[in-house]
Design an enzyme around this catalytic site. Structure first.
Site, PDB file in Angstrom:
ATOM      1  N   LYS A 196       0.841  -0.921   0.196  1.00 16.73           N
ATOM      2  CA  LYS A 196      -0.101  -0.310   0.191  1.00 16.73           C
ATOM      3  C   LYS A 196       1.007   1.107  -0.074  1.00 16.73           C
ATOM      4  O   LYS A 196       1.400   1.908   0.750  1.00 16.73           O
ATOM      5  CB  LYS A 196      -1.360  -0.351   1.404  1.00 16.73           C
TER       6      LYS A 196
ATOM      7  N   GLY B  72       5.825   4.360   9.227  1.00 11.72           N
ATOM      8  CA  GLY B  72       4.837   5.720   9.472  1.00 11.72           C
ATOM      9  C   GLY B  72       4.408   6.611  10.749  1.00 11.72           C
ATOM     10  O   GLY B  72       5.027   6.500  11.469  1.00 11.72           O
ATOM     11  N   SER B  73       3.278   7.017  10.733  1.00 14.55           N
ATOM     12  CA  SER B  73       3.258   7.957  12.043  1.00 14.55           C
ATOM     13  C   SER B  73       2.465   7.177  12.905  1.00 14.55           C
ATOM     14  O   SER B  73       2.252   6.319  13.007  1.00 14.55           O
ATOM     15  CB  SER B  73       2.222   9.246  11.797  1.00 14.55           C
TER      16      SER B  73
ATOM     17  N   THR C  16      -0.517   6.191  12.793  1.00 20.26           N
ATOM     18  CA  THR C  16      -0.715   5.271  12.232  1.00 20.26           C
ATOM     19  C   THR C  16      -0.539   3.724  12.739  1.00 20.26           C
ATOM     20  O   THR C  16      -1.834   2.915  12.806  1.00 20.26           O
ATOM     21  CB  THR C  16      -1.021   5.099  10.414  1.00 20.26           C
ATOM     22  N   GLY C  17       0.018   3.922  13.370  1.00 18.78           N
ATOM     23  CA  GLY C  17       0.719   2.585  13.928  1.00 18.78           C
ATOM     24  C   GLY C  17      -0.357   1.914  15.229  1.00 18.78           C
ATOM     25  O   GLY C  17      -0.652   0.564  15.267  1.00 18.78           O
TER      26      GLY C  17
ATOM     27  N   GLU D 189       7.567   0.787  11.815  1.00 23.85           N
ATOM     28  CA  GLU D 189       8.545   1.447  11.672  1.00 23.85           C
ATOM     29  C   GLU D 189       8.133   3.240  12.120  1.00 23.85           C
ATOM     30  O   GLU D 189       7.514   3.592  11.244  1.00 23.85           O
ATOM     31  CB  GLU D 189       9.605   1.305  10.709  1.00 23.85           C
TER      32      GLU D 189
ATOM     33  N   CYS E 199      13.148   9.889   8.625  1.00 21.37           N
ATOM     34  CA  CYS E 199      12.823   9.886  10.448  1.00 21.37           C
ATOM     35  C   CYS E 199      14.008   9.951  10.862  1.00 21.37           C
ATOM     36  O   CYS E 199      13.728  10.228  12.229  1.00 21.37           O
ATOM     37  CB  CYS E 199      12.181   8.544  10.287  1.00 21.37           C
TER      38      CYS E 199
ATOM     39  N   GLU F 105       7.419  15.948  16.844  1.00 17.87           N
ATOM     40  CA  GLU F 105       8.011  15.639  15.035  1.00 17.87           C
ATOM     41  C   GLU F 105       7.522  16.194  14.375  1.00 17.87           C
ATOM     42  O   GLU F 105       6.700  16.788  15.183  1.00 17.87           O
ATOM     43  CB  GLU F 105       8.113  13.979  15.068  1.00 17.87           C
TER      44      GLU F 105
END
Ligand code: NAD
Length: 494
Positions: free
Chosen positions: A188, A241-242, A245-246, A264, A299, A398
């Protein structure tokens, strides 16, 4: 790569992109598309399929069918290796095309994108391709009348969810080990940087990866990403990603089949300068590059400068001078040091972070503004904000943009305390000429990677993973293979 060859293709028409499912280009089941906007000038480049949950289900079914009939996992390992190497070769042959396409899509400066995207993805696929015929099972130290064996088995169907800052590099970190072990995969891509991932999946078919083994479904994370993570037929989710979302992905796993979820996530990495650093001028340049390259959309960006009191004034001045050399510009010019911000949304978030820092007492020493607005693109000056204390938002959250905070410390103990005063733990940098101190700092700092007298550059041979809220697994190196395999024990009475 030279400027003339970039110029020759920089305005090439880009066809509409579809999903790649079962080896075929497939539009969204309802025909819906999404505009692809270039951050270089805000123009529309093309469209991608706006995937539906049904599209994701069909890609997962295609991946599962390929896994079950064994068209890839049962291919002799040395043959899988050849195919993966051929794929890497094709990516290198198309490196210029892929780099330009990717830069038009996500805005990274081309000099960096060329190396960090197609070339690094090719190297990663070659590295993992090489493992296909080198991973052995184990024989356990059992009593004489027993044979205990440990088999390494592919998990089945892997779902990879990728962010927009380095889609090919990060994509390859997941696709490489997953495919090397014989899994099938559904990728995705990020909404704002999908094109190159679809393109390399087409090259995978050309290289001989069988239909259905590698599928790509584009669209919104909240639709197709969610459908992937809620699926009962995906065995592992590999995500970069962020943190927000994780968190959702862990929930989706709990609500569905308890699939393994590897995260990650982001970082707020400290870059620590002791006053015994032997080459402060070099350190200043590396600090600037460590946050401002790719406009801070990295990142592991060293976004918190921690500098010892005695050298603070001169050092921050030197970083500002180095940062002035990194002015943003057209990312398709080889001479451009820093390209565009990926999207208008991200640009506005960056500007907001600066406002918040100022409202909390930070002092803008450099930058802080949008620039080149007349191009229609999204660009921001390298920004340095001094006087940031540990309880300030900029110290904690961040930005994922070109914003460096400055905080001073007195001694090693305070440097460690400040470095670890974060929910994140992805990367860190330490500058000192005291070897013992360097070792103490490596041990004391909570992070997946600690750089000493340099910043950035670890290649595929070493793991990248975070601690704390930076994640729970590692990409890269042989350790990444563990995420995509199951251990099976055979216990035989002799
Ligand atoms: P994001 O979380 O918004 O999106 C990442 C991916 O998740 C995209 O493909 C998106 O479509 C998808 N997604 C969004 N919502 C989803 C949902 N509800 N269900 C399933 N999928 C969903 O992150 P981003 O803005 O694209 O990326 C920036 C973040 O990534 C930063 O925090 C950055 O630090 C982090 N990052 C981490 C690493 C690392 O190796 N640790 C590397 C690069 C970027």
């Amino acid at each position: 790569m030279d400027q003339a060859s970039i110029n020759a293709i920089r305005n090439a028409e880009i066809p509409a992109f579809n999903h790649l499912i079962g080896g075929k280009q497939v539009p969204a089941s309802n025909g819906d598309t999404m505009k692809v906007v270039s951050p270089i000038d805000g123009s529309q480049l093309t469209t991608i399929a706006r995937g539906t949950a049904d599209d994701m289900t069909s890609a997962i079914a295609s991946a599962r069918a390929a896994f079950v009939d064994g068209r890839w996992k049962n291919m002799p390992p040395a043959m899988r290796k050849r195919v993966m190497h051929r794929w890497a070769d094709l990516i290198e042959e198309h490196a210029l095309e892929l780099a330009v396409l990717g830069v038009r899509d996500n805005g990274t400066e081309i000099a960096m994108a060329y190396k960090a995207e197609p070339m690094s993805a090719a190297a990663t696929l070659r590295y993992y391709g090489e493992t296909t015929d080198k991973i052995y099972g184990e024989i356990a130290p059992t009593p004489n009348d027993i044979l205990g064996m440990v088999h390494h088995e592919p998990v089945g169907v892997v779902g990879a969810i990728i962010p927009w800052n380095f889609p090919l590099m990060i994509g390859a970190w997941k696709i490489g080990p997953a495919l090397a072990l014989g899994n099938s995969i559904v990728v995705k891509p990020p909404e704002t940087a999908s094109l190159t991932l679809i393109r390399i999946a087409e090259l995978a078919l050309e290289a001989g990866i069988p239909d259905g083994v590698l599928n790509v479904v584009t669209g919104e994370g909240a639709v197709v990403g969610e459908a992937m993570a809620l699926s009962m037929d995906v065995d592992v989710i590999a995500f970069t990603g962020s943190g927000n979302t994780g968190r959702r992905l862990l929930e989706y796993s709990a609500r569905s089949n308890l699939k393994r979820v590897y995260l990650e996530l982001g970082g707020k990495s400290p870059h620590i300068i002791f006053n015994d650093t032997s080459d402060l001028a070099k350190a200043a340049k590396v600090v600037a590059g460590g946050i401002f390259r790719n406009s801070g959309q990295v990142c592991v960006a060293g976004s918190r400068l921690l500098v010892q009191r005695e050298i603070r004034h001169d050092f921050v001045k030197a970083v500002a001078e180095a940062a002035k050399m990194l002015n943003p510009g057209d990312p398709l010019l080889l001479e451009t040091a820093v390209g565009a911000i990926n999207s208008e949304v991200q640009l506005n978030q960056n500007l907001e972070a600066v406002q918040t820092a100022v409202s909390e007492g930070g002092e803008v020493m450099l930058g802080g503004e949008r620039v080149l607005a007349e191009t229609g693109g999204f660009y921001m000056e390298p920004t340095i904000i001094d006087g940031i204390s540990p309880d300030n938002t900029l110290f904690q959250q961040e930005v994922f943009g070109p914003v460096l905070s400055v905080t001073q410390f007195d001694d090693e103990e305070e440097a460690i305390r400040l470095a670890n005063h974060s929910d994140y733990g992805l990367a860190a940098g330490v500058w000192t000429c005291d070897v013992s101190r360097a070792h103490r700092m490596i041990k004391a700092i909570h992070a997946g990677v600690v750089h000493v007298n340099t910043y950035g550059g670890p290649d595929v041979t070493v793991p990248l993973g975070g601690v704390g809220q930076s994640g729970n697994g590692s990409d890269k190196s042989l350790h990444a293979l563990d995420k995509y395999m199951n251990l099976k024990t055979a216990w035989m009475q002799l």
